[in-house]
Structures are given as C-alpha cells and as structure tokens.
Scaffold this motif. Sequence first.
Motif, mmCIF file in Angstrom:
data_model
loop_
_atom_site.group_PDB
_atom_site.id
_atom_site.type_symbol
_atom_site.label_atom_id
_atom_site.label_comp_id
_atom_site.label_asym_id
_atom_site.label_seq_id
_atom_site.Cartn_x
_atom_site.Cartn_y
_atom_site.Cartn_z
ATOM 1 N N SER A 1 0.818 -1.219 0.000
ATOM 2 C CA SER A 1 0.000 0.000 0.000
ATOM 3 C C SER A 1 0.848 1.263 0.000
ATOM 4 N N SER A 2 2.108 1.165 0.444
ATOM 5 C CA SER A 2 2.985 2.334 0.460
ATOM 6 C C SER A 2 3.621 2.605 -0.893
ATOM 7 N N ILE A 3 3.812 1.571 -1.704
ATOM 8 C CA ILE A 3 4.527 1.742 -2.968
ATOM 9 C C ILE A 3 3.861 2.757 -3.890
ATOM 10 N N PRO A 4 2.520 2.762 -4.065
ATOM 11 C CA PRO A 4 1.928 3.802 -4.927
ATOM 12 C C PRO A 4 2.188 5.213 -4.447
ATOM 13 N N PHE A 5 2.291 5.397 -3.128
ATOM 14 C CA PHE A 5 2.540 6.732 -2.600
ATOM 15 C C PHE A 5 3.965 7.213 -2.883
ATOM 16 N N PHE A 6 4.890 6.270 -3.182
ATOM 17 C CA PHE A 6 6.238 6.690 -3.558
ATOM 18 C C PHE A 6 6.193 7.597 -4.789
ATOM 19 N N VAL A 7 5.172 7.406 -5.622
ATOM 20 C CA VAL A 7 5.010 8.198 -6.840
ATOM 21 C C VAL A 7 3.953 9.275 -6.652
ATOM 22 N N ALA A 8 2.859 8.933 -5.937
ATOM 23 C CA ALA A 8 1.732 9.864 -5.827
ATOM 24 C C ALA A 8 2.093 11.119 -5.038
ATOM 25 N N PHE B 1 1.982 14.951 -6.323
ATOM 26 C CA PHE B 1 1.090 15.917 -5.668
ATOM 27 C C PHE B 1 1.828 17.196 -5.300
ATOM 28 N N PHE B 2 2.976 17.057 -4.645
ATOM 29 C CA PHE B 2 3.720 18.247 -4.243
ATOM 30 C C PHE B 2 4.236 19.019 -5.457
ATOM 31 N N ASN B 3 4.611 18.319 -6.508
ATOM 32 C CA ASN B 3 5.122 18.984 -7.705
ATOM 33 C C ASN B 3 4.028 19.824 -8.371
ATOM 34 N N VAL B 4 2.860 19.226 -8.545
ATOM 35 C CA VAL B 4 1.747 19.943 -9.172
ATOM 36 C C VAL B 4 1.237 21.058 -8.250
ATOM 37 N N TYR B 5 1.158 20.764 -6.949
ATOM 38 C CA TYR B 5 0.673 21.767 -5.997
ATOM 39 C C TYR B 5 1.583 22.991 -5.987
ATOM 40 N N TRP B 6 2.896 22.745 -6.005
ATOM 41 C CA TRP B 6 3.828 23.873 -6.014
ATOM 42 C C TRP B 6 3.687 24.685 -7.294
ATOM 43 N N PHE B 7 3.553 24.017 -8.421
ATOM 44 C CA PHE B 7 3.450 24.714 -9.700
ATOM 45 C C PHE B 7 2.185 25.583 -9.747
ATOM 46 N N TYR C 1 10.896 28.952 -16.338
ATOM 47 C CA TYR C 1 11.652 28.269 -15.291
ATOM 48 C C TYR C 1 10.747 27.346 -14.468
ATOM 49 N N ARG C 2 9.495 27.760 -14.265
ATOM 50 C CA ARG C 2 8.569 26.890 -13.529
ATOM 51 C C ARG C 2 8.300 25.610 -14.301
ATOM 52 N N ILE C 3 8.132 25.740 -15.599
ATOM 53 C CA ILE C 3 7.884 24.553 -16.421
ATOM 54 C C ILE C 3 9.107 23.638 -16.421
ATOM 55 N N PHE D 1 9.397 15.679 -12.662
ATOM 56 C CA PHE D 1 8.718 14.532 -13.274
ATOM 57 C C PHE D 1 9.725 13.516 -13.814
ATOM 58 N N VAL D 2 10.871 13.992 -14.275
ATOM 59 C CA VAL D 2 11.923 13.063 -14.714
ATOM 60 C C VAL D 2 12.422 12.239 -13.525
ATOM 61 N N ILE D 3 12.623 12.900 -12.378
ATOM 62 C CA ILE D 3 13.051 12.170 -11.174
ATOM 63 C C ILE D 3 11.995 11.148 -10.766
ATOM 64 N N ILE D 4 10.724 11.530 -10.853
ATOM 65 C CA ILE D 4 9.644 10.590 -10.528
ATOM 66 C C ILE D 4 9.668 9.408 -11.491
ATOM 67 N N GLY D 5 9.957 9.677 -12.765
ATOM 68 C CA GLY D 5 10.075 8.587 -13.733
ATOM 69 C C GLY D 5 11.194 7.626 -13.378
ATOM 70 N N VAL D 6 12.319 8.154 -12.876
ATOM 71 C CA VAL D 6 13.415 7.290 -12.439
ATOM 72 C C VAL D 6 12.977 6.420 -11.261
ATOM 73 N N ILE D 7 12.211 7.007 -10.341
ATOM 74 C CA ILE D 7 11.704 6.226 -9.200
ATOM 75 C C ILE D 7 10.807 5.090 -9.682
ATOM 76 N N VAL D 8 9.934 5.405 -10.653
ATOM 77 C CA VAL D 8 9.050 4.367 -11.200
ATOM 78 C C VAL D 8 9.863 3.264 -11.864
ATOM 79 N N TRP D 9 10.904 3.651 -12.586
ATOM 80 C CA TRP D 9 11.755 2.658 -13.252
ATOM 81 C C TRP D 9 12.450 1.753 -12.234
ATOM 82 N N ILE D 10 12.933 2.335 -11.139
ATOM 83 C CA ILE D 10 13.590 1.536 -10.098
ATOM 84 C C ILE D 10 12.608 0.541 -9.489
ATOM 85 N N ILE D 11 11.367 0.984 -9.258
ATOM 86 C CA ILE D 11 10.364 0.083 -8.683
ATOM 87 C C ILE D 11 10.057 -1.065 -9.637
#
Length: 562
Positions: free
Chosen positions: A182-189, A193-199, A216-218, A225-235
Amino acid sequence: MTEDETSNNSNSPSQPLLSKPPYSMDEPPLLSSSTPDTEIIESDENQYPIITFNYDSRTYQDLPFSVLFFLFLLSTFAFGIFSIFHRNPNSSDLSSFTYNFSTSSCVKIRSPPPSALSFVTVLDDFKFNQISLVGLGFGSLSSSHVLKDLILTLITTLVLSGPFALGLLWLLRHYTKQIIYSSIPFFVAIPIFFNVYWFVACTVNSKCSDAFPLVYRILALLFVFVIIGVIVWIIVVNWHHIELTVRIVGVASDALARNLGLFAVLPCLTIGLVIYYVPIVVFLVFSSKNGKILPHVDNEGSYTCVWKQDSWVPAYYALAILTMLWSAAVMVEAQIFLISGTIAQWYFSNEESMPMRSIRFSLRNAFGPSFGTVCFSGLLIAAVRIVRAAVDSARREDALPGIVNLALRCCVNALLSAVDFLNKFTINFAAITGEAYCSSAKMTYELLKRNLLSAVFVETVSTRILAGTIFVLSAIYAIMVCAILKAVSDLEVEVYFVAVIAGLLLIVVLGFFVHVLDNVIETVYVCFAIDRDKGEVFKQEVHDVYVHLPISRNHTRTPLIV
C-alpha cells in the motif's frame, strides 16, 4: 582397506553447505555419497573452527585501540579544563583596548558605567533582531508567535514519534505485505502531488510568478517529473524482489518485537552521547578565549590592537573535533554491537528458554571486553567519513587539475570501498563470538564465502522500501499538521514551514527505527550463515526466507541435501 574402514570414511562430516535439522556433535549429518569434490570440502572444513554464540566470559580484545581512545578522551578533557582556568578575561573586550605609545603595548580604556540609554539601545537592537527574523519570511506575525507554535508542534511530534515507531513495528510484524504494497503507490503519488501543488500555487501567487518566470517553472516541473520517472523505473526493475523483501522485513520485525528493550536502551545511549558532548563544546568555547591582545602595525604604519590566540588552540580544536567524531562513530558501532548481540541470543535460543538479560549481557560486552574492537571499528568508520568528505570537498573546489584529480578520486574511492567491504558484518560477528576485529573480519568473509553467500548484503531493496515507507508516513503526518495548524492557529504562510519541520523530525525518528531494523536484518543474516555452516536450523522461519537470497555471483549454486 577393510570394510569397517571404508564404512568409517563414508560417514565423515559433511560440507558446511548442508541445511539439516539440528544434530549433536557426536552424530554429524551424512552425505548420500562420497565424491572427490566432497572429500576436498571435508578436508577444508577441518581447518575452520566451529562458530557459535559465545555465552562464556570473554577476553579483552584490541586493547591498544581502547587505550588510544581513552588517551584522546583524557587529553581533550585535560586541555579543556586547562583552557577554562587559563582563559583571558579580556578576550571579548578587544574594542576597549588601545595602543599606548609610551609603553608600546595595548592598554584597556575605562568604559563608562551602563546608563539607561545603553539599555534602551540594547532593547532597540533586540526589537530590530525580531523584525529581521520576521522579514525572513514569517509575514506580519511576530517571531515569538511562530516560535511558540513551532516548539509546541515539535514537542508533540517528539512525544508521538515513539508510539508511531512501535505502531509501525506492530504493523510490519503482522501486516507486512499490506503495509509495503500500500505504500509503494505513494512513492510516486506524493511527489506528483507536491510537484503539481507547487506549480499551481506559484502560478496563482503574483509575487512567486513574478520572481519565478513561467519558463523556469515549467523546467522545474519537468525536472521533478523526470526524477519521478526514475523512481518508477527503479520500482519496476526491482519488482521481483518485493515479495522477498516483504518476508525479510516480516522476519526482522518479529525478531525486533521480541526484544523491545532495545527501544529503551538505544535512545539512552544517544542521549548519553549528547550529554558527553556538552563539556567538550564548553571546552571549545573557552579554548577560543586563550590568547593575548597584542599591538599590530598595518600597511599604513598605524598601530592597532588585535586578538592573537595561543599557538596550541588550533591543535586543541583538531584534537577535540577528532575526539567527537571518533566518539560518535564508537557510539554507532556500540549500538550495532548491542543490537547484534541481543538478536543473536534470541536467534540461538529455543522458544521455551528465551534468554534472560540479553541486552545487559551485550551491553557489558560492548563496553567491556569488546570495547577495543568497537573503538577500532569506529576509528575506521570515522576515517572513511573524513577522507570521503575531503575528497568531495576537493572535487567541488577543483583543488587538483584534470587527470590528477580523477586518478586520486578513483584510488581513494577504491580504498574506501575496500574498507566498507571489510567492515561489513564484522561488528555483527564480533558481537556473536567475541573475536577481535581482524579475526572477525577474516572469519566472517570465510564463513560467507564457503557457504556461497555474498560478503556484501545483496538484498538492499528492503532498506529502500522502508525508507520510502517512512517518507510516505512523514509526508502524510506533515499534511495533517498543516491542516490542523490552519484550523487552530493564526499562522499564514508560516504554517508550511512548521509542517515541514515536523515532518523532518518524524523522518529522523522513524529513520532511526529503520536503522535498527536494518541491523536486525544483517544480524539474522549472519546467524543464518552460521546455522547453514553447521547444518543446523535454530529458527525455521528464518531459513524459509533467507534461503531464497541470491548466492554469491562468484560461485555456482550447488544442490543442497535437505
């Protein structure tokens, strides 16, 4: 050769790879057949001592390193006490001294008595400092208001962190699979959330959008999102390890839950280290006051008074800092020793006769017969950290040009990796057997090698999964703190700062829990290797899990007789 002699030869002790139920030393397990390969292994087995937990009185090991540590400690305290009594009371009144031409020295000018005006000035300075703190980002609220809410939140978090850790241990013990999956999806979610919320928040806020243009914001949004993609790839790449990780964490949680006294002793050792640091910090402060106020001639020929420290002060700074670093490393290794000794006693005991005072026994050995070994290991760890920090600093500052810097970094990194390789499992083994550091390192390597186990723990997924789990829990806690503070306090933008600090504090506490659980996993791994070496099974549930760990890549898997 007679028939009896042939029968005796065929009943020789088997190789240490066999995984059999417990047996007595008089009746060793039998091989199904005798082959030339097994005869070679049998002859090699005889040169290795039988490894087991040492319950007897242990001899003192690595005494020179414990003596050296106490010499560092006594020197630090002796020179520190000397610095207190030898300090110059005028060290903070340099502005009150002026150069006297008649005596060719610096003399102190009498300062006027404090007046009401001076107190008003001090009060104004204090108010100015408060205003400056508010200007750092706390809006129109007073810094004392923010500080009050911050302190209350941190105290509440610190009080709740203990039950959180125990609750997490209970969940990992009984519902390991559910918690991890149940924790694994939150590694990405959560990062999304924080990335979109900040933007979105920065786009809506006019000040933020003006200070941070849309381009610069984009770019920042895409980078995250690239870092999140790396996390998904590792999982995804490590997904086949998840089920094994679940079982390893479950076994380690059960072992830790049966030794809950560690949660009382380990924090006390950390608090003791902080208390131990207090006089050393005081000595460092007073040592800076050892010196003289001397005249100085600048380039223009004018005379001024300057503060000159005594020549021994920098050397004392180096001694005290090295002592503090070594002490911190010794405390970390002592905690690992304590965890390993306690868990090993649980492992090698029967369910009907659980060990009594196992923590006290391991604690007495850590700061008694094996203290020299702990100091030796701590010295190596501290040296590795210092050298690695120096190499990283040189790399950032480009202290050496091109190829020289690259070659030096490669050599140093290879040396540090070799030390880490040597130190892996050494303290765990020393806590179990009471051997000296060098013999523990050698025997551990040979134990794992002849049992086809990796000398470096190959199952690192559990650590990453646990780290991600505590990040998820801390992030959820920070969001809850933010919502509660918005409802009950007058904080505005400062609420995010307080929530982040509370989340970081919870990460630190739960990170300590994960550190303890990692050491439990490694201790059980060594105990499993000892069991496998002798063909015994003290904890069947451990063997059912750890037998699935990958074997050393330098060997091919051989069939085991079960």
